[in-house]
Design an enzyme around this catalytic site. Structure first.
Site, short mmCIF file in Angstrom:
data_model
loop_
_atom_site.label_atom_id
_atom_site.label_comp_id
_atom_site.label_asym_id
_atom_site.label_seq_id
_atom_site.Cartn_x
_atom_site.Cartn_y
_atom_site.Cartn_z
N ARG A 69 0.82 -1.20 -0.16
CA ARG A 69 0.00 0.05 0.08
C ARG A 69 0.75 1.26 -0.12
NH1 ARG A 69 -5.63 1.11 0.63
NH2 ARG A 69 -5.94 3.17 0.56
N ILE A 96 -8.83 5.68 0.97
CA ILE A 96 -8.08 6.50 1.79
C ILE A 96 -6.73 6.86 1.32
CG2 ILE A 96 -7.21 6.89 4.01
CD1 ILE A 96 -10.20 6.22 4.17
N ASN A 109 -13.28 15.82 0.06
CA ASN A 109 -14.16 14.68 -0.16
C ASN A 109 -15.43 14.76 -0.06
OD1 ASN A 109 -14.64 11.76 -0.36
ND2 ASN A 109 -13.59 11.24 1.64
N THR A 110 -16.15 13.91 -0.58
CA THR A 110 -17.45 14.10 -0.45
C THR A 110 -18.24 12.65 -0.08
OG1 THR A 110 -19.70 14.47 -1.46
CG2 THR A 110 -18.07 13.54 -2.77
N HIS A 111 -19.11 12.64 1.14
CA HIS A 111 -19.66 11.65 1.64
C HIS A 111 -21.30 11.53 1.77
CE1 HIS A 111 -19.70 8.08 4.35
NE2 HIS A 111 -20.43 8.83 5.23
N ASP A 143 -8.52 13.51 5.64
CA ASP A 143 -7.35 13.36 6.58
C ASP A 143 -6.90 11.78 6.54
OD1 ASP A 143 -8.98 12.29 8.28
OD2 ASP A 143 -9.09 13.82 9.90
N ALA A 144 -6.13 11.34 7.57
CA ALA A 144 -5.81 10.06 7.49
C ALA A 144 -6.71 9.15 7.87
CB ALA A 144 -4.57 9.95 8.28
N GLY A 145 -7.88 9.55 8.46
CA GLY A 145 -8.88 8.78 9.35
C GLY A 145 -10.03 8.46 8.10
#
Ligand code: GRF
Length: 216
Positions: A69, A96, A109-111, A143-145
């Protein structure tokens, strides 16, 4: 291309209807942004076909073509960097991004849910299963999450009796496309400031150099 237009790289993994809304928006020079490339983590998807039809350069970087990865993280960051974006947009990109991309570029990002409720790959299904009567969509920094970055904009969508995952997601996506276009356009034209978790749009004079600013 306007001198002051900011450069977007858009990342997709699927049908790309959010991408299409952005492609339509940037056709108007007054929008303030241009899409310089569309990237994907898989090939053969409608999102890439939409970019090709619009004459936008595309690239594909598949995780399985790399030894691990971390190697993919480096490779996709390099592919993005080659297009010198001011802003990276994940529009239905189901990966991610790692530090090589997140440390180099602001990433939006969009969610399809009202974060912090129902993060992750099944936000619509999880909201329905929980029984909420109102859900919606969120545009946020990556972010990283998993869907944990500072929230930029949100819009609500009512849940109807008889909704299933598909009907609710389609209604959310209609709102989501409008919210993404509006938010990215404002970011492009007005700039943004991030203070801790609080994002404010505006306060930038066009052409002053930095497209955005983060104050920790
Ligand atoms: C959007 O609802 C996005 O938030 C989610 O997947 C959907 C992508 O739709 N992660 P599309 O590919 O833009 O049509």
């Amino acid at each position: 291309m306007s001198d002051q237009a900011i450069r977007l790289v858009v990342l997709v993994s699927g049908s790309g209807t959010n991408l299409q809304s952005l492609l339509d928006a940037v056709a108007d020079e007054s929008y303030g942004a241009v899409i310089v490339a569309v990237g994907a983590d898989r090939d053969g998807i409608e999102g890439l076909a939409r970019a090709e039809r619009a004459g936008v350069p595309t690239f594909v970087e598949r995780v399985r073509d790399h030894s691990d990865r971390a190697a993919w993280d480096e490779a996709i960051a390099a592919r993005i960097a080659a297009h010198k974006p001011d802003l990276v947009i994940c529009a239905g990109f189901m990966r991610i991004l790692g530090a090589p991309t997140l440390s180099a570029f602001p990433v939006v990002n969009t969610h399809p849910a009202l974060l912090p409720a129902f993060p992750g790959a099944h936000g619509v299904r999880d909201a329905l299963a929980y029984g909420v009567r109102v859900t919606g969509c969120t545009v946020m920094f990556a972010d990283a999450g998993v869907d944990t970055g500072p929230i930029i904009a949100q819009e609500t969508v009512r849940v109807y009796d008889g909704d299933d995952e598909d009907t609710l997601h389609e209604r959310i996506k209609t709102v989501e496309r409008g919210l993404l276009v509006e938010t990215v356009g404002r970011m492009a034209r007005e700039g943004w400031t991030v203070t801790g978790r609080n994002v404010r749009l505006g306060s930038r004079t066009r052409g002053d150099g930095e497209p955005g600013r983060t104050t920790k």
